[in-house]
Design a protein around this motif. Structure first.
Motif, PDB file in Angstrom:
ATOM      1  N   GLU A 171      39.306  34.770  52.928  1.00  0.00           N
ATOM      2  CA  GLU A 171      38.433  33.900  52.083  1.00  0.00           C
ATOM      3  C   GLU A 171      38.687  34.183  50.545  1.00  0.00           C
ATOM      4  O   GLU A 171      38.384  33.338  49.746  1.00  0.00           O
ATOM      5  N   TYR A 172      38.984  35.295  50.108  1.00  0.00           N
ATOM      6  CA  TYR A 172      38.999  35.784  49.015  1.00  0.00           C
ATOM      7  C   TYR A 172      40.290  35.435  48.263  1.00  0.00           C
ATOM      8  O   TYR A 172      41.432  36.219  48.018  1.00  0.00           O
ATOM      9  N   TYR A 173      40.666  34.241  48.090  1.00  0.00           N
ATOM     10  CA  TYR A 173      41.964  33.560  47.618  1.00  0.00           C
ATOM     11  C   TYR A 173      42.689  34.029  46.277  1.00  0.00           C
ATOM     12  O   TYR A 173      43.734  33.909  45.947  1.00  0.00           O
TER      13      TYR A 173
ATOM     14  N   PRO B   8      45.053  40.737  34.812  1.00  0.00           N
ATOM     15  CA  PRO B   8      45.179  40.090  35.886  1.00  0.00           C
ATOM     16  C   PRO B   8      44.008  39.794  36.815  1.00  0.00           C
ATOM     17  O   PRO B   8      43.119  40.275  36.406  1.00  0.00           O
ATOM     18  N   GLY B   9      43.872  39.015  37.587  1.00  0.00           N
ATOM     19  CA  GLY B   9      42.633  38.916  38.787  1.00  0.00           C
ATOM     20  C   GLY B   9      41.371  38.073  38.200  1.00  0.00           C
ATOM     21  O   GLY B   9      40.359  38.158  39.037  1.00  0.00           O
ATOM     22  N   SER B  10      41.532  37.442  37.235  1.00  0.00           N
ATOM     23  CA  SER B  10      40.406  36.629  36.531  1.00  0.00           C
ATOM     24  C   SER B  10      39.284  37.705  36.249  1.00  0.00           C
ATOM     25  O   SER B  10      38.101  37.237  36.393  1.00  0.00           O
ATOM     26  N   THR B  11      39.348  38.999  35.929  1.00  0.00           N
ATOM     27  CA  THR B  11      38.551  39.712  35.562  1.00  0.00           C
ATOM     28  C   THR B  11      37.929  39.068  34.133  1.00  0.00           C
ATOM     29  O   THR B  11      36.601  39.289  34.028  1.00  0.00           O
TER      30      THR B  11
ATOM     31  N   ALA C 111      34.698  31.965  49.518  1.00  0.00           N
ATOM     32  CA  ALA C 111      35.460  33.114  48.787  1.00  0.00           C
ATOM     33  C   ALA C 111      34.264  34.291  48.294  1.00  0.00           C
ATOM     34  O   ALA C 111      34.671  35.721  48.352  1.00  0.00           O
ATOM     35  N   TYR C 112      33.280  34.138  48.003  1.00  0.00           N
ATOM     36  CA  TYR C 112      31.914  35.092  47.742  1.00  0.00           C
ATOM     37  C   TYR C 112      30.980  35.210  48.716  1.00  0.00           C
ATOM     38  O   TYR C 112      30.055  36.034  48.421  1.00  0.00           O
ATOM     39  N   ASN C 113      31.184  34.595  49.692  1.00  0.00           N
ATOM     40  CA  ASN C 113      30.450  34.938  50.971  1.00  0.00           C
ATOM     41  C   ASN C 113      31.217  35.061  52.244  1.00  0.00           C
ATOM     42  O   ASN C 113      31.335  34.193  52.942  1.00  0.00           O
TER      43      ASN C 113
ATOM     44  N   GLY D  63      36.840  36.534  33.897  1.00  0.00           N
ATOM     45  CA  GLY D  63      35.664  35.729  34.554  1.00  0.00           C
ATOM     46  C   GLY D  63      34.224  36.310  34.199  1.00  0.00           C
ATOM     47  O   GLY D  63      33.211  35.863  34.492  1.00  0.00           O
ATOM     48  N   ASN D  64      34.335  37.611  34.315  1.00  0.00           N
ATOM     49  CA  ASN D  64      32.994  38.417  34.333  1.00  0.00           C
ATOM     50  C   ASN D  64      32.343  38.388  33.022  1.00  0.00           C
ATOM     51  O   ASN D  64      31.134  38.542  32.989  1.00  0.00           O
ATOM     52  N   PHE D  65      33.109  37.925  32.003  1.00  0.00           N
ATOM     53  CA  PHE D  65      32.461  37.638  30.810  1.00  0.00           C
ATOM     54  C   PHE D  65      31.956  36.306  30.535  1.00  0.00           C
ATOM     55  O   PHE D  65      32.418  35.415  31.117  1.00  0.00           O
TER      56      PHE D  65
ATOM     57  N   TYR E 217      35.626  48.918  48.328  1.00  0.00           N
ATOM     58  CA  TYR E 217      35.154  47.730  48.651  1.00  0.00           C
ATOM     59  C   TYR E 217      35.747  46.727  48.087  1.00  0.00           C
ATOM     60  O   TYR E 217      36.292  45.454  48.846  1.00  0.00           O
ATOM     61  N   PHE E 218      36.099  46.959  46.715  1.00  0.00           N
ATOM     62  CA  PHE E 218      36.926  45.798  46.277  1.00  0.00           C
ATOM     63  C   PHE E 218      38.230  45.460  46.718  1.00  0.00           C
ATOM     64  O   PHE E 218      38.828  44.377  46.997  1.00  0.00           O
ATOM     65  N   ASP E 219      38.846  46.670  47.028  1.00  0.00           N
ATOM     66  CA  ASP E 219      40.090  46.506  47.523  1.00  0.00           C
ATOM     67  C   ASP E 219      40.114  45.819  48.962  1.00  0.00           C
ATOM     68  O   ASP E 219      41.012  45.029  49.638  1.00  0.00           O
TER      69      ASP E 219
ATOM     70  N   THR F 250      23.826  40.218  39.198  1.00  0.00           N
ATOM     71  CA  THR F 250      24.872  41.259  39.115  1.00  0.00           C
ATOM     72  C   THR F 250      26.155  41.026  38.638  1.00  0.00           C
ATOM     73  O   THR F 250      26.944  41.854  38.237  1.00  0.00           O
ATOM     74  N   GLU F 251      26.477  39.725  38.985  1.00  0.00           N
ATOM     75  CA  GLU F 251      28.093  39.304  38.542  1.00  0.00           C
ATOM     76  C   GLU F 251      27.979  37.914  38.111  1.00  0.00           C
ATOM     77  O   GLU F 251      27.402  36.966  38.713  1.00  0.00           O
ATOM     78  N   ASN F 252      28.596  37.624  37.030  1.00  0.00           N
ATOM     79  CA  ASN F 252      29.346  36.150  36.887  1.00  0.00           C
ATOM     80  C   ASN F 252      30.720  36.137  36.919  1.00  0.00           C
ATOM     81  O   ASN F 252      31.232  37.149  36.849  1.00  0.00           O
ATOM     82  N   SER F 253      30.945  34.878  37.495  1.00  0.00           N
ATOM     83  CA  SER F 253      32.581  34.809  37.633  1.00  0.00           C
ATOM     84  C   SER F 253      32.872  33.320  37.231  1.00  0.00           C
ATOM     85  O   SER F 253      33.027  32.481  37.817  1.00  0.00           O
ATOM     86  N   TYR F 254      33.137  33.608  36.031  1.00  0.00           N
ATOM     87  CA  TYR F 254      33.349  32.127  35.128  1.00  0.00           C
ATOM     88  C   TYR F 254      34.938  31.463  35.674  1.00  0.00           C
ATOM     89  O   TYR F 254      35.784  32.245  35.982  1.00  0.00           O
TER      90      TYR F 254
ATOM     91  N   ARG G 279      28.378  43.997  51.037  1.00  0.00           N
ATOM     92  CA  ARG G 279      28.344  45.524  50.864  1.00  0.00           C
ATOM     93  C   ARG G 279      28.701  45.910  49.394  1.00  0.00           C
ATOM     94  O   ARG G 279      28.201  46.743  49.036  1.00  0.00           O
ATOM     95  N   PHE G 280      29.785  45.449  48.883  1.00  0.00           N
ATOM     96  CA  PHE G 280      30.198  45.507  47.300  1.00  0.00           C
ATOM     97  C   PHE G 280      29.104  45.102  46.395  1.00  0.00           C
ATOM     98  O   PHE G 280      28.613  46.260  45.776  1.00  0.00           O
ATOM     99  N   ASN G 281      28.472  44.256  46.775  1.00  0.00           N
ATOM    100  CA  ASN G 281      27.130  44.116  45.884  1.00  0.00           C
ATOM    101  C   ASN G 281      26.155  44.985  45.895  1.00  0.00           C
ATOM    102  O   ASN G 281      25.703  45.631  44.927  1.00  0.00           O
TER     103      ASN G 281
ATOM    104  N   PHE H  23      29.898  48.222  39.362  1.00  0.00           N
ATOM    105  CA  PHE H  23      30.211  48.073  40.794  1.00  0.00           C
ATOM    106  C   PHE H  23      31.234  49.119  41.030  1.00  0.00           C
ATOM    107  O   PHE H  23      31.231  49.479  42.649  1.00  0.00           O
ATOM    108  N   TYR H  24      32.138  49.425  40.092  1.00  0.00           N
ATOM    109  CA  TYR H  24      33.406  50.281  40.393  1.00  0.00           C
ATOM    110  C   TYR H  24      33.335  51.779  40.396  1.00  0.00           C
ATOM    111  O   TYR H  24      33.969  52.385  39.601  1.00  0.00           O
ATOM    112  N   ASP H  25      32.203  52.490  41.175  1.00  0.00           N
ATOM    113  CA  ASP H  25      32.617  53.945  41.596  1.00  0.00           C
ATOM    114  C   ASP H  25      33.476  54.082  42.511  1.00  0.00           C
ATOM    115  O   ASP H  25      34.382  52.885  42.719  1.00  0.00           O
TER     116      ASP H  25
HETATM  117  C1  AVJ Z   1      37.029  41.243  39.931  1.00  0.00           C
HETATM  118  C2  AVJ Z   1      35.512  40.332  38.475  1.00  0.00           C
HETATM  119  C3  AVJ Z   1      37.541  39.186  39.211  1.00  0.00           C
HETATM  120  O1  AVJ Z   1      34.736  37.976  40.016  1.00  0.00           O
HETATM  121  O2  AVJ Z   1      35.981  37.301  41.621  1.00  0.00           O
HETATM  122  C4  AVJ Z   1      34.995  39.590  43.767  1.00  0.00           C
HETATM  123  C5  AVJ Z   1      34.949  40.464  41.681  1.00  0.00           C
HETATM  124  N1  AVJ Z   1      33.117  39.760  43.082  1.00  0.00           N
HETATM  125  N2  AVJ Z   1      34.028  39.198  44.830  1.00  0.00           N
HETATM  126  C6  AVJ Z   1      35.582  38.023  40.748  1.00  0.00           C
HETATM  127  C7  AVJ Z   1      34.465  40.126  42.658  1.00  0.00           C
HETATM  128  C8  AVJ Z   1      32.858  39.151  44.304  1.00  0.00           C
HETATM  129  C9  AVJ Z   1      35.991  39.547  40.837  1.00  0.00           C
HETATM  130  N3  AVJ Z   1      36.674  40.073  39.706  1.00  0.00           N
END
Ligand code: AVJ
Length: 326
Positions: A62-64, A166-169, A211-213, A171-173, A53-55, A285-289, A221-223, A45-47
């Motif tokens: 919504e993105y708590y 930080p950031g619960s990154t 948070a994800y919608n 959670g992508n694993f 977009y992530f910023d 494209t992504e999991n966020s555990y 757009r990020f997706n 995602f991160y070009d």
């Molecule tokens: C950066 C992986 C923690 O999973 O919440 C934000 C990325 N994806 N909105 C997350 C993300 C959709 C985020 N992480």
């Protein structure tokens, strides 16, 4: 590691260790799109645009996770200042825009070096220049690379080595990959290693859904931007507007899943390979555990980390853990 180009001078003055290899992107994309359930790895995602977009996502109400974790950090930093009085260094995994390390650098006068690792090179270089100006007493040593691989870090020999994730990154694993990451980080950070890690908690799926919608459609757009990036960098012919953003909480797996769903039956040329989509077929494209505190502390323990302290945000919306190599 074998592909490292140490100390590449950029147009900026900070030396950057650059470990990125472009050919991984091409082979990962083709491999992912050849699977039964098509998938792409979220690290792509991160070009530069994706990092922007992530910023923007982080600025959404919504993105708590972003605001919630940031609000915890001054208290966390105060507590760390009691513990880490000697000379120390911080290694940040997936450093992004370097906002979250600031409360730590402000509260901990013993930090001599800061080593941010990120996959988005230009974004990192810009953020580092600013940070170096704000904290002239800290040696800022950026590393461009994928923190899932073993990287040789340009670290100074200091008393404490504190990892920051930080950031619960994490959670992508998948939990198995998360465990592997935690084992690797323990190696990287050494016998007196510490890891300060932010992990999202389990909560109402309705809250997660929002948070994800987000209403402004930034997450969509990020997706979709990952397809734009593949078009540009790998000479593919995706029409991003024919893919819909789809995100939902999968309770059985304790994860938010993001997909891109084809609205048409179509065949897309991906650098010479024809990739067929039926209507409604998705690319995952992504999991966020999400982890309850007990689950996370147990996972960390299986990777050799003891939880020394943890901080829970209001309504248990987010958690930060201080782990110590055991
Ligand atoms: C950066 C992986 C923690 O999973 O919440 C934000 C990325 N994806 N909105 C997350 C993300 C959709 C985020 N992480």
């Amino acid at each position: 590691m074998q592909n490292a180009l140490p100390l590449t001078a950029t147009e900026h003055s900070l030396p950057v260790f650059d470990y990125l290899v472009d050919r991984d992107f091409a082979s990962d994309v083709l491999a992912g799109l050849s699977q039964q359930q098509k998938q792409l790895q979220p690290k792509y995602f991160y070009d530069q645009q994706g990092s922007r977009y992530f910023d923007q996502i982080c600025a959404l109400k919504e993105y708590y996770p972003y605001q919630t974790e940031l609000a915890l950090l001054p208290k966390v930093a105060q507590d760390l200042a009691q513990r880490f009085t000697g000379d120390s260094l911080i290694v940040e995994f997936g450093a992004g825009s370097l906002v979250k390390v600031k409360p730590l650098l402000q509260a901990l006068p013993g930090i001599r070096q800061f080593v941010p690792i990120d996959i988005s090179g230009e974004h990192l270089a810009l953020a580092c220049q600013q940070l170096q100006r704000d904290f002239p007493a800290v040696a800022v040593s950026p590393v461009v690379g994928d923190f899932c691989t073993t990287l040789t870090l340009p670290v100074m020999p200091l008393q404490h080595c504190i990892g920051f994730f930080p950031g619960s990154t994490i959670g992508n694993f998948t939990p198995a990959q998360a465990r592997q990451f935690l084992c690797n980080a323990r190696q990287t950070l050494g016998p007196d290693g510490w890891l300060l890690i932010g992990v999202d908690t389990k909560k109402s799926p309705v809250y997660l859904h929002q948070a994800y919608n987000d209403a402004a459609g930034i997450t969509a757009r990020f997706n979709r931007n990952i397809l734009t990036r593949i078009n540009r960098e790998l000479d593919a012919a995706f029409r991003p507007e024919t893919f819909e953003h789809y995100a939902f909480y999968n309770a059985g797996q304790s994860r938010v899943e993001m997909h891109l769903v084809s609205t048409e039956e179509q065949v897309v040329d991906v650098f010479g390979t024809a990739v067929a989509f039926s209507v409604g077929e998705s690319i995952h494209t992504e999991n966020s555990y999400k982890y309850s505190p007990d689950e996370f502390m147990q996972l960390a323990a299986t990777a050799g980390w003891h939880t020394e302290q943890h901080w829970l945000a209001d309504k248990k919306l987010f958690a930060t853990y201080l782990l110590r190599s055991s």
